[in-house]
Write an enzyme that holds these catalytic residues in place. Structure first.
Site, PDB file in Angstrom:
ATOM      1  N   GLN A 154      -4.858  -5.436   6.649  1.00  0.00           N
ATOM      2  CA  GLN A 154      -5.933  -6.300   6.127  1.00  0.00           C
ATOM      3  C   GLN A 154      -6.000  -7.645   6.834  1.00  0.00           C
ATOM      4  OE1 GLN A 154      -8.183  -5.188   4.132  1.00  0.00           O
ATOM      5  NE2 GLN A 154      -7.184  -3.281   3.536  1.00  0.00           N
ATOM      6  N   HIS A 199       0.871  -1.179   0.000  1.00  0.00           N
ATOM      7  CA  HIS A 199       0.000   0.000   0.000  1.00  0.00           C
ATOM      8  C   HIS A 199       0.909   1.231   0.000  1.00  0.00           C
ATOM      9  CE1 HIS A 199      -2.877   2.893   1.737  1.00  0.00           C
ATOM     10  NE2 HIS A 199      -3.837   2.044   1.388  1.00  0.00           N
TER      11      HIS A 199
HETATM   12  N1  PMP Z   1      -1.861  -0.775   4.404  1.00  0.00           N
HETATM   13  C1  PMP Z   1      -2.788  -1.537   3.828  1.00  0.00           C
HETATM   14  C2  PMP Z   1      -2.413  -2.918   3.343  1.00  0.00           C
HETATM   15  C3  PMP Z   1      -4.096  -1.078   3.699  1.00  0.00           C
HETATM   16  O1  PMP Z   1      -5.026  -1.842   3.136  1.00  0.00           O
HETATM   17  C4  PMP Z   1      -4.419   0.218   4.178  1.00  0.00           C
HETATM   18  C5  PMP Z   1      -5.824   0.777   4.025  1.00  0.00           C
HETATM   19  N2  PMP Z   1      -6.433   0.526   2.804  1.00  0.00           N
HETATM   20  C6  PMP Z   1      -3.416   0.977   4.769  1.00  0.00           C
HETATM   21  C7  PMP Z   1      -2.154   0.452   4.877  1.00  0.00           C
HETATM   22  C8  PMP Z   1      -3.693   2.326   5.331  1.00  0.00           C
HETATM   23  O2  PMP Z   1      -4.526   2.179   6.422  1.00  0.00           O
HETATM   24  P1  PMP Z   1      -5.138   3.392   7.223  1.00  0.00           P
HETATM   25  O3  PMP Z   1      -6.236   3.934   6.383  1.00  0.00           O
HETATM   26  O4  PMP Z   1      -5.609   2.772   8.499  1.00  0.00           O
HETATM   27  O5  PMP Z   1      -4.033   4.381   7.443  1.00  0.00           O
END
Ligand code: PMP
Length: 402
Positions: free
Chosen positions: A194, A114
């Site tokens: 996730q 991500h």
């Molecule tokens: N890492 C992954 C694998 C995610 O799926 C997400 C959210 N889609 C994030 C980080 C970021 O998470 P947050 O919105 O809680 O900052």
């Protein structure tokens, strides 16, 4: 004592809107007991934490600290290893900024992260001359520990990977990567955005030093909550992102003596109702049983994967269920992901996400611009998933191309 799907659905007011909510990888709806826990803070003890001696302040502090215990229980940690954050992104940034990495130190991450587990490291590369190496080559977006091993050199300080891909759904071999990191004396940060709440996660089994996670996804907690697990022998090495009020023992004009971790990470007034809600959410998912959640998500995913039987639909990621979380990323040939998502919404109130899912390098690797993504939680019904499968089939038949 587990909670049935019907009981959980009855607890989630948002589902009464009639939506078929398959966007759980983005954020999850909040059950009433979690909302009530937050309301009870506002109604009964709406005071600041850590400071006051009056009864409301004491109760607020007790409930806030109790949330640390509940979060710790979910991932097999100790309460003093839990740092509250506003989301996963903040938890990752805390490690990136707080470890004191310097010029020529090396961080290894993967192509399938991500953006929240890429941009904080890019910033270190730019600002401090840290070397960032990115590995990953599989078409199914599965990580190969051997590629990490090959990238480790004497300057390597940290490996960081996700546990389950939000973009594709692949489940990564975090225990093997954790062992590798330990064997080479390298730190390991897991982005568990996730996985926590969706499947059993045990930080000791994984053997990671840090784990970043949200409150607002698998745990069914409030938005604006997350946490960082930092192993007890590593937490003192982390510099807090913020300093200021609420974390001091004694202050002079040019120096200050601060409290110990984990409270040292709580400068300023934290999200008190949110964290109390997060604590209640942890109890809630443990009442359902996280192994039950995992089992059910797998069954729902098995059903969702039926869309792949249609020759106009392409599903990305591992074919087998054993390397998959509850995320199905797909395209219908001839249609853009946004068109697919809009049609599912308009025709049947089915909520799926579309686009690059904050993982552009993953999609460049797959040579596509993005996907439509359906993601489940325990409360989703078989009939909802069947409806989704049926509609994707119909859209592909009517509008897709061969
Ligand atoms: N890492 C992954 C694998 C995610 O799926 C997400 C959210 N889609 C994030 C980080 C970021 O998470 P947050 O919105 O809680 O900052």
């Amino acid at each position: 004592m587990t909670k049935s799907v019907d009981e959980v659905r009855a607890d989630i007011p948002f589902l009464r809107t009639g939506i078929i909510y398959l966007d759980n990888a983005a954020t999850t709806p909040t059950p009433e007991p979690v909302i009530e826990a937050m309301l009870s803070y506002y109604h009964e003890f709406s005071a600041n934490v850590g400071r006051g001696l009056h009864r409301a302040a004491k109760r607020a502090t007790e409930e806030f600290e109790a949330a640390r215990e509940k979060v710790a229980r979910v991932i097999g940690a100790k309460p003093d290893e839990i740092i509250f954050t506003k989301n996963t992104t903040e938890a990752i940034n805390l490690v990136a900024r707080g470890l004191g990495l310097k010029r020529d130190d090396k961080v290894i991450t993967s192509l399938f992260e991500h953006h929240s587990n890429l941009l904080p490291w890019q910033r270190l590369e730019r600002e401090r001359g840290v070397k960032l190496e990115v590995v990953g080559s599989s078409r199914e977006c599965l990580l190969n520990p051997a590629e990490f091993e090959a990238a480790i050199d004497r300057n390597t300080r940290l490996i960081t990977t996700h546990h389950v891909s939000n973009a594709i759904g692949s489940v990564q071999p975090v225990e093997e990567i954790g062992k590798l990191a330990r064997d080479y004396g390298v730190l390991y940060l897991v982005d568990a955005a996730q996985s926590v709440g969706h499947m059993p996660v045990d930080v000791r089994k994984i053997g990671c030093d840090f784990m970043a996670a949200p409150g607002h996804k698998g745990l069914l907690g409030p938005q604006g909550t997350g946490f960082l697990y930092a192993r007890e022998d590593k937490i003192s090495a982390l510099e807090p992102l913020l300093t200021g009020g609420g974390i001091v023992e004694d202050v002079d004009l040019h120096s200050a003596r601060l409290v110990d971790p984990p409270q040292i990470f709580d400068a300023g007034t934290p999200n008190i109702p949110g964290i109390i809600g997060l604590g209640r959410a942890c109890e809630y998912v443990m009442d359902i049983g996280i192994d039950k959640i995992a089992e059910r998500e797998m069954e729902l995913t098995r059903r969702m994967l039926k869309i792949a039987e249609n020759s106009r639909v392409e599903v990305y990621g591992p074919r087998g269920l054993e390397r998959r979380g509850g995320v199905v990323s797909f395209n219908i040939s001839g249609l853009s992901p946004h068109e697919v998502a809009s049609m599912l919404d308009e025709l049947a109130k089915i909520a799926v996400r579309s686009g690059h899912h904050c993982a552009q390098p993953t999609f460049r690797h797959l040579r596509i611009n993005g996907t439509a993504r359906a993601s489940v939680h325990y409360f989703n019904l078989e009939s909802e998933v069947e409806k989704f499968v049926e509609l994707v089939g119909e859209i592909a038949k009517e509008l897709g191309t061969l």
